[in-house]
Design a protein around this motif. Sequence first.
Motif, mmCIF file in Angstrom:
data_model
loop_
_atom_site.group_PDB
_atom_site.id
_atom_site.type_symbol
_atom_site.label_atom_id
_atom_site.label_comp_id
_atom_site.label_asym_id
_atom_site.label_seq_id
_atom_site.Cartn_x
_atom_site.Cartn_y
_atom_site.Cartn_z
ATOM 1 N N ASP A 166 0.841 -1.195 0.000
ATOM 2 C CA ASP A 166 0.000 0.000 0.000
ATOM 3 C C ASP A 166 0.874 1.241 0.000
ATOM 4 O OD1 ASP A 166 -2.271 1.636 0.286
ATOM 5 O OD2 ASP A 166 -2.174 1.557 2.467
ATOM 6 N N TRP A 195 1.238 5.146 0.119
ATOM 7 C CA TRP A 195 0.434 6.227 0.669
ATOM 8 C C TRP A 195 1.363 7.287 1.265
ATOM 9 C CZ3 TRP A 195 -0.309 7.554 5.997
ATOM 10 C CH2 TRP A 195 0.522 6.848 6.875
ATOM 11 N N CYS A 237 -5.519 9.058 0.278
ATOM 12 C CA CYS A 237 -4.931 7.914 0.985
ATOM 13 C C CYS A 237 -5.545 7.800 2.375
ATOM 14 C CB CYS A 237 -3.421 8.100 1.159
ATOM 15 S SG CYS A 237 -2.489 8.311 -0.357
ATOM 16 N N VAL A 263 -8.942 -0.023 4.471
ATOM 17 C CA VAL A 263 -7.802 -0.945 4.534
ATOM 18 C C VAL A 263 -7.702 -1.541 5.943
ATOM 19 C CG1 VAL A 263 -5.325 -1.210 4.119
ATOM 20 C CG2 VAL A 263 -6.638 0.386 2.723
ATOM 21 N N ILE A 295 -0.115 -6.869 5.076
ATOM 22 C CA ILE A 295 -0.030 -5.594 4.367
ATOM 23 C C ILE A 295 1.307 -4.971 4.729
ATOM 24 C CG2 ILE A 295 -1.005 -3.272 4.065
ATOM 25 C CD1 ILE A 295 -3.731 -4.394 4.904
ATOM 26 N N GLY A 353 2.867 -1.166 4.310
ATOM 27 C CA GLY A 353 2.640 0.210 3.876
ATOM 28 C C GLY A 353 3.955 0.851 3.486
ATOM 29 N N PRO A 374 -3.297 7.170 -3.531
ATOM 30 C CA PRO A 374 -2.912 5.836 -3.085
ATOM 31 C C PRO A 374 -2.752 4.866 -4.261
ATOM 32 C CG PRO A 374 -5.262 6.171 -2.708
ATOM 33 C CD PRO A 374 -4.695 7.474 -3.181
ATOM 34 N N THR A 397 -2.124 0.517 -4.766
ATOM 35 C CA THR A 397 -2.011 -0.782 -4.098
ATOM 36 C C THR A 397 -1.639 -1.863 -5.097
ATOM 37 O OG1 THR A 397 -4.382 -1.168 -4.404
ATOM 38 C CG2 THR A 397 -3.703 -0.263 -2.280
ATOM 39 N N ARG A 427 -9.722 -0.734 -4.804
ATOM 40 C CA ARG A 427 -10.119 -0.029 -3.587
ATOM 41 C C ARG A 427 -11.401 -0.656 -3.040
ATOM 42 N NH1 ARG A 427 -6.298 2.327 -4.811
ATOM 43 N NH2 ARG A 427 -5.844 4.312 -5.733
#
Length: 135
Positions: free
Chosen positions: A26, A28, A35, A42, A56, A58, A104, A106, A121
């Motif tokens: 992710d 951001w 985001c 998320v 995940i 980030g 954002p 992903t 999303r």
Amino acid sequence: PSFTAKNVDGKLVSLKESLGKVTIIDFWASWCSPCRQENPNVVALYNEFHAKGLNIIGVSLDKEGEASKWKEAIAKDKLTWTQVSNLKWWEDPIARAYNIESIPATFVLDANGIIVAKDLRGAELKAKVAELLAK
């Protein structure tokens, strides 16, 4: 692409050690309103699927000298998964390796670390994660 970067405590973390059955990368930043608006979705996804194998990681595009804003955003938005940043804004080497031009962003990776979807999303992201974890 594989990568290693520092987490909020300054410890080096690699993508490889963060992989699960399904992993979301992710991209951001604390200054990115879209985001921050997506973060509750998320968080809900992580809370629902982490026990079933979702990880995940980030990757923040925050700026050098603004680590405190990054850490505040993580705490405020309740982002409990691994967070890394080189604090290099758009010059972040991870973002460059993934050709990130807007956030954002992903990337959904399968258990082997292969990208199977990107820029999903909300409901679309949840459906894809559920599908992959059901395999």
